[in-house]
Design an enzyme around this catalytic site. Structure first.
Site, PDB file in Angstrom:
ATOM      1  N   ASP A   1       0.796  -1.232   0.000  1.00 54.54           N
ATOM      2  CA  ASP A   1       0.000   0.000   0.000  1.00 54.54           C
ATOM      3  C   ASP A   1       0.831   1.286   0.000  1.00 54.54           C
ATOM      4  O   ASP A   1       1.723   1.446   0.842  1.00 54.54           O
ATOM      5  CB  ASP A   1      -0.888   0.048   1.237  1.00 54.54           C
ATOM      6  CG  ASP A   1      -1.780  -1.154   1.387  1.00 54.54           C
ATOM      7  OD1 ASP A   1      -1.478  -2.198   0.789  1.00 54.54           O
ATOM      8  OD2 ASP A   1      -2.779  -1.057   2.118  1.00 54.54           O
TER       9      ASP A   1
ATOM     10  N   GLN B   1       4.093   0.567   2.441  1.00 53.01           N
ATOM     11  CA  GLN B   1       4.295  -0.628   3.247  1.00 53.01           C
ATOM     12  C   GLN B   1       5.398  -1.472   2.614  1.00 53.01           C
ATOM     13  O   GLN B   1       5.391  -1.729   1.407  1.00 53.01           O
ATOM     14  CB  GLN B   1       2.995  -1.418   3.354  1.00 53.01           C
ATOM     15  CG  GLN B   1       1.939  -0.686   4.164  1.00 53.01           C
ATOM     16  CD  GLN B   1       0.665  -1.479   4.335  1.00 53.01           C
ATOM     17  OE1 GLN B   1       0.652  -2.695   4.184  1.00 53.01           O
ATOM     18  NE2 GLN B   1      -0.417  -0.785   4.652  1.00 53.01           N
TER      19      GLN B   1
ATOM     20  N   TRP C   1       4.893 -10.959   2.313  1.00 51.39           N
ATOM     21  CA  TRP C   1       4.332 -10.075   3.335  1.00 51.39           C
ATOM     22  C   TRP C   1       4.872 -10.405   4.711  1.00 51.39           C
ATOM     23  O   TRP C   1       5.087 -11.555   5.075  1.00 51.39           O
ATOM     24  CB  TRP C   1       2.812 -10.199   3.315  1.00 51.39           C
ATOM     25  CG  TRP C   1       2.105  -9.190   4.164  1.00 51.39           C
ATOM     26  CD1 TRP C   1       1.608  -7.989   3.768  1.00 51.39           C
ATOM     27  CD2 TRP C   1       1.821  -9.304   5.568  1.00 51.39           C
ATOM     28  NE1 TRP C   1       1.025  -7.333   4.835  1.00 51.39           N
ATOM     29  CE2 TRP C   1       1.142  -8.118   5.957  1.00 51.39           C
ATOM     30  CE3 TRP C   1       2.073 -10.272   6.534  1.00 51.39           C
ATOM     31  CZ2 TRP C   1       0.714  -7.880   7.264  1.00 51.39           C
ATOM     32  CZ3 TRP C   1       1.656 -10.038   7.839  1.00 51.39           C
ATOM     33  CH2 TRP C   1       0.980  -8.863   8.194  1.00 51.39           C
TER      34      TRP C   1
ATOM     35  N   THR D   1      -1.489   0.891   6.967  1.00 50.75           N
ATOM     36  CA  THR D   1      -1.841   2.010   6.098  1.00 50.75           C
ATOM     37  C   THR D   1      -2.220   3.266   6.874  1.00 50.75           C
ATOM     38  O   THR D   1      -2.898   3.207   7.887  1.00 50.75           O
ATOM     39  CB  THR D   1      -3.001   1.602   5.185  1.00 50.75           C
ATOM     40  OG1 THR D   1      -2.603   0.463   4.427  1.00 50.75           O
ATOM     41  CG2 THR D   1      -3.372   2.715   4.232  1.00 50.75           C
TER      42      THR D   1
ATOM     43  N   ARG E   1      -9.670   0.121  10.283  1.00 49.42           N
ATOM     44  CA  ARG E   1      -8.341   0.472   9.778  1.00 49.42           C
ATOM     45  C   ARG E   1      -8.338   1.574   8.720  1.00 49.42           C
ATOM     46  O   ARG E   1      -9.345   1.937   8.167  1.00 49.42           O
ATOM     47  CB  ARG E   1      -7.648  -0.762   9.208  1.00 49.42           C
ATOM     48  CG  ARG E   1      -8.390  -1.553   8.148  1.00 49.42           C
ATOM     49  CD  ARG E   1      -7.577  -2.813   7.845  1.00 49.42           C
ATOM     50  NE  ARG E   1      -8.178  -3.701   6.865  1.00 49.42           N
ATOM     51  CZ  ARG E   1      -8.988  -4.716   7.173  1.00 49.42           C
ATOM     52  NH1 ARG E   1      -9.352  -4.917   8.417  1.00 49.42           N
ATOM     53  NH2 ARG E   1      -9.467  -5.509   6.221  1.00 49.42           N
ATOM     54  N   ASP E   2      -7.120   2.071   8.498  1.00 52.66           N
ATOM     55  CA  ASP E   2      -6.762   2.957   7.389  1.00 52.66           C
ATOM     56  C   ASP E   2      -7.356   4.361   7.507  1.00 52.66           C
ATOM     57  O   ASP E   2      -8.207   4.767   6.699  1.00 52.66           O
ATOM     58  CB  ASP E   2      -7.160   2.328   6.049  1.00 52.66           C
ATOM     59  CG  ASP E   2      -6.668   0.903   5.893  1.00 52.66           C
ATOM     60  OD1 ASP E   2      -5.705   0.534   6.592  1.00 52.66           O
ATOM     61  OD2 ASP E   2      -7.248   0.154   5.099  1.00 52.66           O
TER      62      ASP E   2
ATOM     63  N   GLU F   1     -11.642  -1.151   3.114  1.00 52.76           N
ATOM     64  CA  GLU F   1     -10.294  -0.705   3.440  1.00 52.76           C
ATOM     65  C   GLU F   1     -10.005   0.604   2.708  1.00 52.76           C
ATOM     66  O   GLU F   1     -10.672   0.951   1.738  1.00 52.76           O
ATOM     67  CB  GLU F   1      -9.251  -1.736   2.996  1.00 52.76           C
ATOM     68  CG  GLU F   1      -9.310  -3.071   3.691  1.00 52.76           C
ATOM     69  CD  GLU F   1      -8.123  -3.938   3.312  1.00 52.76           C
ATOM     70  OE1 GLU F   1      -7.443  -4.410   4.233  1.00 52.76           O
ATOM     71  OE2 GLU F   1      -7.867  -4.144   2.110  1.00 52.76           O
TER      72      GLU F   1
ATOM     73  N   ASP G   1     -11.971  -5.623   0.809  1.00 55.68           N
ATOM     74  CA  ASP G   1     -11.070  -6.620   1.375  1.00 55.68           C
ATOM     75  C   ASP G   1     -11.394  -8.031   0.879  1.00 55.68           C
ATOM     76  O   ASP G   1     -10.505  -8.874   0.782  1.00 55.68           O
ATOM     77  CB  ASP G   1     -11.164  -6.568   2.903  1.00 55.68           C
ATOM     78  CG  ASP G   1     -10.164  -7.487   3.580  1.00 55.68           C
ATOM     79  OD1 ASP G   1      -9.024  -7.578   3.091  1.00 55.68           O
ATOM     80  OD2 ASP G   1     -10.516  -8.113   4.599  1.00 55.68           O
TER      81      ASP G   1
END
Length: 638
Positions: A118, A134, A142, A178, A241-242, A297, A330
């Site tokens: 991201d 990221q 990852w 993020t 999130r985010d 997201e 997502d």
């Protein structure tokens, strides 16, 4: 409603802090944190407080930083040497792996090695474009998510800087995820980001530039009072999130939006308000929600003009403004957007067309593209879109080549004022600096049904292609019906012959076309005389390698009366970005040919339709390599 009085940001080791936190929403969440964590919470809290107290004497006051006092105010000039920063935080050049080196892009952004995903906090600051992202500094898959940091004068050629943030606190030990940048009125630069705690609980955190007068923004500090937000009641500990960029509402309070879901399937955007950037209040109602779209997201909300092509800031509200709401799904891994209206008083967004609502209507990109974020570029008065383009090969191949994923060429993004129903995305003009001075041009190439025409241009792995196609109107009008139910993704691809398509360009093909990526138009016509055009990319025969993913991507694209069919393709080894009709529909492909590499890659025009002739004109520029180097920090000054 929250009080309009600005609360001074206070530190954890001040006596009044403990009393303040005890009755605050953050304090109340601390008492409930055991719902979201499977670890001894009391130990973590004590550990965090002790660490803050021990280090406080060595830390710069967050009060000074966020409120711009003394030497850290926006009025301070950058007139002292940069701090010495070790280069160990910069990605080092990977030893070439000849077996897979041909897959590496030449002018798309990527570090020299390892995993990237991201884009985070893109911004323009004191003459430099900043991009955070990221990054896993230890592997091509990852994990260990850290914030990489690079700077550029043009968003094409980049310098890598030391990491901005690493996972080193209990609230982000499983990843600095993020986030978004905000420049406060006093010039201070702050970041809100999601931290993944030990059990992957998602907690919202604050960081800030230690010296916002530094053009490179080299040093970043995490707020001593992190985390500033926990998942609210009713929200799953992994469904929060985010945070977005902050903006100021008409009441003087700041807002930000975040992605979430409720009742398992209803995707939504939460709205928070703040006056001091450390204490946030959740609105009772969501900004917007759409059933059956799952977790949202990377939510983005921004204005677009209905009358001109300049980008807009959030404060630019008015009668000639629409608002785009976007989320990254997502569950399906697509970036969805919708056009609508925003009520800044009640913090509510409404779609113009409910049938094309967020998550069920339009996408930024119908190929491989995800986790995007826009920012307003005040330098050139435009809004710019970044996203990451993932791999479709197996992880073992990524480990072999030592890297995974790249970012798209940044795109300017505006409302299509001709249709009013879609956005226009277009590669930023700076990418044209990489074009060769001379180009190959083929004019009025006649493509009869079943035609395949090779274009001799030499090496064809790094290209910028502009092509237009004219259809024999008499043939088009004489066709009564053709493929009314056509769909790119369910079709046979470019081998499926219809009356009015496919026709287009074949890239990354070997001489025998045992490997090839056709990018093409397909016209479907109904009995009432109306037609619908599709823009597709067929990866099904893009590689002899059977272990990689291969799909037919695409969607419909508006073609207005009098317009020629046109496409632009950015070809860069293992990625092809396709823009149809000036950017109304975009398709990005990842391909891994084994034969059509380097000098063996060829280019063709084709028309596989059975009922129309097409006249094609095409310009082809060879593309140079972008600069991607560590920044020479030693001896540098502004």
């Amino acid at each position: 409603m929250a009080s309009s009085t600005t609360t001074r940001l206070i530190l954890h080791d001040e006596p009044q802090t403990r009393h303040h936190l005890a009755g605050s929403p953050v304090g109340r969440r601390l008492s409930l944190i055991n719902v979201h964590f499977r670890i001894p919470v009391s130990f973590l809290i004590i550990f965090a407080l002790v660490a803050v107290i021990q280090n406080q004497s060595q830390q710069i006051s967050a009060v000074d930083i966020l409120h711009g006092e003394d030497k850290y105010s926006s009025a301070t000039t950058f007139a002292y040497p940069l701090p010495e920063v070790e280069l160990k935080g910069i990605a080092i050049q990977l030893e070439s792996n000849a077996e897979v080196e041909w897959q590496r892009s030449a002018y798309h952004f990527q570090p020299d090695k390892n995993f990237i995903s991201d884009p985070d906090g893109p911004m323009y600051h004191m003459g430099w474009y900043h991009l955070f992202y990221q990054y896993n500094p230890e592997s091509a898959i990852w994990g260990n998510i850290t914030w990489g940091h690079s700077i550029s004068r043009d968003m094409i050629n980049w310098f890598h800087l030391p990491f901005a943030m690493v996972p080193d606190h209990w609230y982000d030990i499983e990843g600095v995820m993020t986030g978004s940048a905000t420049v406060l009125p006093n010039g201070q630069v702050i970041m809100l980001y999601t931290g993944n705690a030990y059990d992957l609980s998602q907690l919202q955190c604050l960081a800030y530039a230690v010296n916002s007068s530094d053009p490179l923004l080299l040093e970043w500090k995490k707020y001593e009072g992190n985390p500033i937000l926990f998942p609210p009641p009713g929200v799953g500990y992994k469904d929060f999130r985010d945070p977005s960029t902050l903006w100021m509402g008409p009441d003087g309070e700041w807002r930000m939006v975040m992605g979430s879901k409720h009742n398992q399937t209803i995707g939504c955007a939460l709205v928070y308000r703040t006056t001091n950037f450390t204490h946030f209040v959740l609105n009772e109602e969501v900004l917007h929600a759409v059933p059956h779209t799952g977790m949202w997201e990377c939510v983005d909300l921004y204005p677009v003009s209905t009358t001109h092509t300049n980008g807009l800031e959030m404060k630019d509200n008015g009668p000639d403004v629409k608002y785009i709401l976007k989320q990254s799904g997502d569950e399906d891994r697509h970036d969805w957007y919708a056009i609508g209206s925003f009520d800044p008083v009640n913090d509510k967004w409404y779609p113009d067309d409910p049938e094309n609502d967020v998550g069920i209507g339009l996408r930024y990109d119908y190929g491989k593209f995800y986790a995007s974020k826009t920012f307003y570029d005040q330098h050139k008065k435009r809004r710019v879109l970044w996203g990451y383009v993932g791999e479709t090969d197996p992880p073992k191949d990524d480990l072999l080549k030592g890297w995974a994923n790249i970012l798209n060429i940044p795109r300017s993004i505006v409302l299509d004022t001709q249709t009013g129903t879609n956005l226009i995305q277009w590669p930023i003009e700076e990418v044209e600096k990489l074009r060769s001075k001379k180009y190959d041009e083929f004019k009025d190439v006649e493509l009869r049904p079943g035609s395949l025409i090779p274009l001799e241009i030499g090496t064809a792995t790094q290209l910028d292609i502009s092509a237009t196609f004219e259809i024999d109107e008499k043939m088009l009008e004489s066709t009564l019906e053709a493929d009314v139910l056509f769909n790119c993704t369910t079709s046979e691809g470019s081998v499926g012959r219809g009356v009015l398509g496919p026709f287009g360009v074949v890239v990354l093909a070997d001489a025998n076309r045992s490997e090839q990526l056709p990018v093409y138009f397909y016209i479907a016509k109904d009995t009432d005389g109306t037609s619908k055009t599709y823009f597709c990319a067929d990866e099904s025969r893009s590689s002899k390698d059977k272990s990689i993913g291969k799909w037919v991507y695409g969607s419909s694209v508006p073609v207005l009366e009098g317009e020629k069919y046109n496409m632009r393709l950015l070809v860069d080894h293992s990625i092809v970005e396709g823009f149809a009709q000036g950017g109304r529909t975009v398709v990005t492909s990842r391909v891994y040919p084994t034969k059509a590499i380097y000098g063996a890659a060829k280019l063709f025009l084709f028309n596989n339709a059975t009922g129309i002739s097409v006249k094609a004109s095409i310009k082809i520029w060879k593309m140079g390599e972008a600069q991607l180097d560590p920044f020479p920090l030693s001896g540098w000054s502004s």
